[in-house]
Motif scaffolding. Sequence first.
Motif, PDB file in Angstrom:
ATOM      1  N   UNK A 108       0.871  -1.168   0.000  1.00  0.00           N
ATOM      2  CA  UNK A 108       0.000   0.000   0.000  1.00  0.00           C
ATOM      3  C   UNK A 108       0.910   1.221   0.000  1.00  0.00           C
ATOM      4  N   UNK A 109       0.709   2.096  -0.968  1.00  0.00           N
ATOM      5  CA  UNK A 109       1.516   3.307  -1.054  1.00  0.00           C
ATOM      6  C   UNK A 109       0.604   4.500  -1.302  1.00  0.00           C
ATOM      7  N   UNK A 110       1.103   5.668  -0.987  1.00  0.00           N
ATOM      8  CA  UNK A 110       0.335   6.892  -1.181  1.00  0.00           C
ATOM      9  C   UNK A 110       0.464   7.315  -2.635  1.00  0.00           C
ATOM     10  N   UNK A 152      -3.545  16.892  -2.657  1.00  0.00           N
ATOM     11  CA  UNK A 152      -3.771  17.701  -1.459  1.00  0.00           C
ATOM     12  C   UNK A 152      -4.201  16.839  -0.277  1.00  0.00           C
ATOM     13  N   UNK A 153      -4.380  15.539  -0.502  1.00  0.00           N
ATOM     14  CA  UNK A 153      -4.801  14.608   0.544  1.00  0.00           C
ATOM     15  C   UNK A 153      -3.677  13.604   0.782  1.00  0.00           C
ATOM     16  N   UNK A 154      -3.655  12.987   1.939  1.00  0.00           N
ATOM     17  CA  UNK A 154      -2.647  11.980   2.283  1.00  0.00           C
ATOM     18  C   UNK A 154      -3.343  10.653   2.546  1.00  0.00           C
ATOM     19  N   UNK A 155      -2.871   9.610   1.888  1.00  0.00           N
ATOM     20  CA  UNK A 155      -3.443   8.275   2.077  1.00  0.00           C
ATOM     21  C   UNK A 155      -3.105   7.756   3.465  1.00  0.00           C
ATOM     22  N   UNK A 156      -4.104   7.201   4.148  1.00  0.00           N
ATOM     23  CA  UNK A 156      -3.869   6.592   5.455  1.00  0.00           C
ATOM     24  C   UNK A 156      -4.074   5.081   5.409  1.00  0.00           C
ATOM     25  N   UNK A 157      -4.995   4.633   4.537  1.00  0.00           N
ATOM     26  CA  UNK A 157      -5.264   3.203   4.421  1.00  0.00           C
ATOM     27  C   UNK A 157      -5.964   2.919   3.103  1.00  0.00           C
ATOM     28  N   UNK A 158      -6.160   1.631   2.859  1.00  0.00           N
ATOM     29  CA  UNK A 158      -6.855   1.190   1.662  1.00  0.00           C
ATOM     30  C   UNK A 158      -7.797   0.063   2.053  1.00  0.00           C
ATOM     31  N   UNK A 159      -8.990   0.079   1.502  1.00  0.00           N
ATOM     32  CA  UNK A 159      -9.968  -0.991   1.722  1.00  0.00           C
ATOM     33  C   UNK A 159     -10.054  -1.798   0.431  1.00  0.00           C
ATOM     34  N   UNK A 160      -9.821  -3.106   0.523  1.00  0.00           N
ATOM     35  CA  UNK A 160      -9.849  -3.972  -0.653  1.00  0.00           C
ATOM     36  C   UNK A 160     -10.995  -4.966  -0.502  1.00  0.00           C
TER      37      UNK A 160
END
Length: 150
Positions: free
Chosen positions: A36-38, A44-52
């Motif tokens: 998982x990468x940003x 303008x937003x920062x990735x915190x997590x991913x739902x798969x």
Amino acid sequence: MVRIQQDGFDINSEVKKIKRSDDSGVGALVTFVGYVRDFKEDKSDTLTSMEIEFYPGMTEKALLEIEEKARRAWDIFDVNIIHRFGKLNLNDEIVLVAVTSAHRTEAFRACEFIIDFLKTDAPFWKKEIGLKSESWVNANNKDYEKINKW
């Protein structure tokens, strides 16, 4: 071997499973691990997590078909594909592809083929969760360009 699982996996343990001591013909083991990468389009937003999410039954069938195509195209011994689902945090492992063969060329090509087709042909849906917003990941044209080379 194909697995879809929520829990993480230990890369070293998975490599040991595919490369057993009784495999005297194995000359190459190639692995690919995706994280998982940003990579959010909205900078303008920062990735915190991913739902798969995935479609049970259909997704496993698709992974097995991709593996079978690789086996028909290259002289490979063993394949291990693990794809995770659920909520994954930044830098968590998403996918593992490991391939053994007598020679490195077959193992490298089969591994690349499998991951390229996982990105386009396996029914997984990914939602990026950022500090400000959430959005489903759209198909990537570059992924489709890659599979056209095969």
